[in-house]
Design a protein around this motif. Structure first.
Motif, mmCIF file in Angstrom:
data_model
loop_
_atom_site.group_PDB
_atom_site.id
_atom_site.type_symbol
_atom_site.label_atom_id
_atom_site.label_comp_id
_atom_site.label_asym_id
_atom_site.label_seq_id
_atom_site.Cartn_x
_atom_site.Cartn_y
_atom_site.Cartn_z
ATOM 1 N N GLY A 161 0.801 -1.219 0.000
ATOM 2 C CA GLY A 161 0.000 0.000 0.000
ATOM 3 C C GLY A 161 0.835 1.271 0.000
ATOM 4 O O GLY A 161 0.292 2.371 0.068
ATOM 5 N N ASN A 162 2.145 1.141 -0.099
ATOM 6 C CA ASN A 162 3.038 2.290 -0.092
ATOM 7 C C ASN A 162 3.588 2.524 -1.498
ATOM 8 O O ASN A 162 4.168 1.608 -2.099
ATOM 9 N N THR A 163 3.425 3.738 -2.010
ATOM 10 C CA THR A 163 3.838 4.008 -3.394
ATOM 11 C C THR A 163 5.348 3.881 -3.596
ATOM 12 O O THR A 163 5.780 3.439 -4.664
ATOM 13 N N THR A 164 6.136 4.227 -2.616
ATOM 14 C CA THR A 164 7.589 4.099 -2.764
ATOM 15 C C THR A 164 7.979 2.633 -2.909
ATOM 16 O O THR A 164 8.792 2.278 -3.761
ATOM 17 N N ARG A 165 7.379 1.771 -2.097
ATOM 18 C CA ARG A 165 7.699 0.352 -2.203
ATOM 19 C C ARG A 165 7.243 -0.219 -3.535
ATOM 20 O O ARG A 165 7.933 -1.044 -4.140
ATOM 21 N N LEU A 166 6.086 0.222 -4.021
ATOM 22 C CA LEU A 166 5.640 -0.218 -5.347
ATOM 23 C C LEU A 166 6.589 0.268 -6.434
ATOM 24 O O LEU A 166 6.910 -0.475 -7.366
ATOM 25 N N ASP A 167 7.046 1.512 -6.324
ATOM 26 C CA ASP A 167 8.016 2.033 -7.294
ATOM 27 C C ASP A 167 9.283 1.180 -7.303
ATOM 28 O O ASP A 167 9.830 0.872 -8.366
ATOM 29 N N ILE A 168 9.748 0.794 -6.123
ATOM 30 C CA ILE A 168 10.952 -0.037 -6.033
ATOM 31 C C ILE A 168 10.703 -1.393 -6.697
ATOM 32 O O ILE A 168 11.525 -1.869 -7.496
ATOM 33 N N LEU A 169 9.577 -2.018 -6.389
ATOM 34 C CA LEU A 169 9.275 -3.326 -6.979
ATOM 35 C C LEU A 169 9.175 -3.250 -8.493
ATOM 36 O O LEU A 169 9.703 -4.119 -9.204
ATOM 37 N N TYR A 170 8.524 -2.215 -9.013
ATOM 38 C CA TYR A 170 8.397 -2.088 -10.466
ATOM 39 C C TYR A 170 9.750 -1.803 -11.120
ATOM 40 O O TYR A 170 10.017 -2.269 -12.219
ATOM 41 N N PHE A 171 10.594 -1.035 -10.444
ATOM 42 C CA PHE A 171 11.933 -0.795 -10.978
ATOM 43 C C PHE A 171 12.717 -2.107 -11.032
ATOM 44 O O PHE A 171 13.354 -2.424 -12.036
ATOM 45 N N LEU A 219 14.169 -8.611 -7.439
ATOM 46 C CA LEU A 219 12.797 -9.007 -7.158
ATOM 47 C C LEU A 219 12.789 -10.486 -6.787
ATOM 48 O O LEU A 219 13.371 -11.313 -7.483
ATOM 49 N N ASN A 220 12.159 -10.823 -5.692
ATOM 50 C CA ASN A 220 12.131 -12.208 -5.235
ATOM 51 C C ASN A 220 10.947 -12.979 -5.805
ATOM 52 O O ASN A 220 11.063 -14.165 -6.072
ATOM 53 N N ASP A 221 9.824 -12.297 -5.991
ATOM 54 C CA ASP A 221 8.616 -12.986 -6.439
ATOM 55 C C ASP A 221 7.888 -12.140 -7.479
ATOM 56 O O ASP A 221 7.088 -11.279 -7.122
ATOM 57 N N PRO A 222 8.147 -12.376 -8.763
ATOM 58 C CA PRO A 222 7.486 -11.591 -9.816
ATOM 59 C C PRO A 222 5.962 -11.690 -9.755
ATOM 60 O O PRO A 222 5.264 -10.798 -10.209
ATOM 61 N N HIS A 223 5.453 -12.759 -9.167
ATOM 62 C CA HIS A 223 4.002 -12.934 -9.049
ATOM 63 C C HIS A 223 3.360 -11.778 -8.287
ATOM 64 O O HIS A 223 2.242 -11.361 -8.590
ATOM 65 N N VAL A 224 4.055 -11.235 -7.311
ATOM 66 C CA VAL A 224 3.500 -10.125 -6.529
ATOM 67 C C VAL A 224 3.282 -8.905 -7.418
ATOM 68 O O VAL A 224 2.245 -8.241 -7.332
ATOM 69 N N VAL A 225 4.224 -8.626 -8.309
ATOM 70 C CA VAL A 225 4.062 -7.480 -9.206
ATOM 71 C C VAL A 225 2.926 -7.752 -10.199
ATOM 72 O O VAL A 225 2.170 -6.835 -10.538
ATOM 73 N N GLU A 226 2.786 -8.991 -10.618
ATOM 74 C CA GLU A 226 1.663 -9.335 -11.499
ATOM 75 C C GLU A 226 0.333 -9.107 -10.785
ATOM 76 O O GLU A 226 -0.640 -8.661 -11.392
ATOM 77 N N MET A 227 0.298 -9.389 -9.495
ATOM 78 C CA MET A 227 -0.901 -9.154 -8.698
ATOM 79 C C MET A 227 -1.210 -7.653 -8.651
ATOM 80 O O MET A 227 -2.366 -7.242 -8.786
ATOM 81 N N VAL A 228 -0.177 -6.840 -8.501
ATOM 82 C CA VAL A 228 -0.364 -5.391 -8.507
ATOM 83 C C VAL A 228 -0.844 -4.940 -9.885
ATOM 84 O O VAL A 228 -1.711 -4.071 -9.997
ATOM 85 N N ASP A 229 -0.308 -5.551 -10.952
ATOM 86 C CA ASP A 229 -0.788 -5.253 -12.302
ATOM 87 C C ASP A 229 -2.293 -5.488 -12.403
ATOM 88 O O ASP A 229 -3.022 -4.684 -12.988
ATOM 89 N N ASP A 230 -2.745 -6.606 -11.847
ATOM 90 C CA ASP A 230 -4.182 -6.914 -11.865
ATOM 91 C C ASP A 230 -4.981 -5.835 -11.147
ATOM 92 O O ASP A 230 -6.049 -5.421 -11.608
ATOM 93 N N MET A 231 -4.466 -5.361 -10.029
ATOM 94 C CA MET A 231 -5.155 -4.297 -9.293
ATOM 95 C C MET A 231 -5.170 -3.007 -10.105
ATOM 96 O O MET A 231 -6.184 -2.302 -10.148
ATOM 97 N N LEU A 232 -4.066 -2.691 -10.769
ATOM 98 C CA LEU A 232 -4.025 -1.483 -11.597
ATOM 99 C C LEU A 232 -5.020 -1.578 -12.742
ATOM 100 O O LEU A 232 -5.667 -0.573 -13.093
ATOM 101 N N ASN A 233 -5.172 -2.758 -13.319
ATOM 102 C CA ASN A 233 -6.180 -2.950 -14.367
ATOM 103 C C ASN A 233 -7.585 -2.757 -13.808
ATOM 104 O O ASN A 233 -8.447 -2.164 -14.463
ATOM 105 N N HIS A 234 -7.798 -3.232 -12.599
ATOM 106 C CA HIS A 234 -9.092 -3.037 -11.945
ATOM 107 C C HIS A 234 -9.370 -1.539 -11.774
ATOM 108 O O HIS A 234 -10.453 -1.059 -12.103
ATOM 109 N N VAL A 235 -8.385 -0.811 -11.290
ATOM 110 C CA VAL A 235 -8.531 0.627 -11.077
ATOM 111 C C VAL A 235 -8.797 1.338 -12.398
ATOM 112 O O VAL A 235 -9.658 2.228 -12.480
ATOM 113 N N LYS A 236 -8.088 0.942 -13.439
ATOM 114 C CA LYS A 236 -8.264 1.557 -14.757
ATOM 115 C C LYS A 236 -9.715 1.388 -15.229
ATOM 116 O O LYS A 236 -10.330 2.329 -15.724
#
Length: 100
Positions: A13-23, A72-89
């Protein structure tokens, strides 16, 4: 397991941590300075967020001398965030959600 999942959602839920994961998603392994330069955030703040991501096994690291390299240890987590971003879109556009 629900409690652990809720803890991870709180971490995400923290944008900085999401930015780090996406980077990290687009880089095999990078040192802290590279992350700091990319995000334009002070090194102590980046290190604090990396520590939290490590605690929840979302990133891995290795030390080489005085440098720490993260991946990145678990790419699945970023894919999960992708799904949430698609939901938001879809929500923002008022579009129906695709059915699986």
């Amino acid at each position: 397991m629900i409690i652990e999942a809720a803890k991870i959602y709180k971490v995400l839920g923290n944008t900085t941590r999401l930015d780090i994961l996406y980077f990290l998603r687009h880089h095999k392994e990078v040192n802290v300075s590279t992350i700091v330069n990319h995000l334009s955030i002070a090194q102590p703040i980046v290190s604090k967020h990396l520590k939290i991501l490590r605690q929840f096994q979302l990133v891995t690291y290795r030390r080489e001398g005085t440098n720490y390299y993260y991946a990145l240890n678990d790419p699945h987590v970023v894919e999960m965030v992708d799904d949430m971003l698609n939901h938001v879109k879809h929500e923002i556009k008022g579009e129906p959600h695709p059915q699986k």
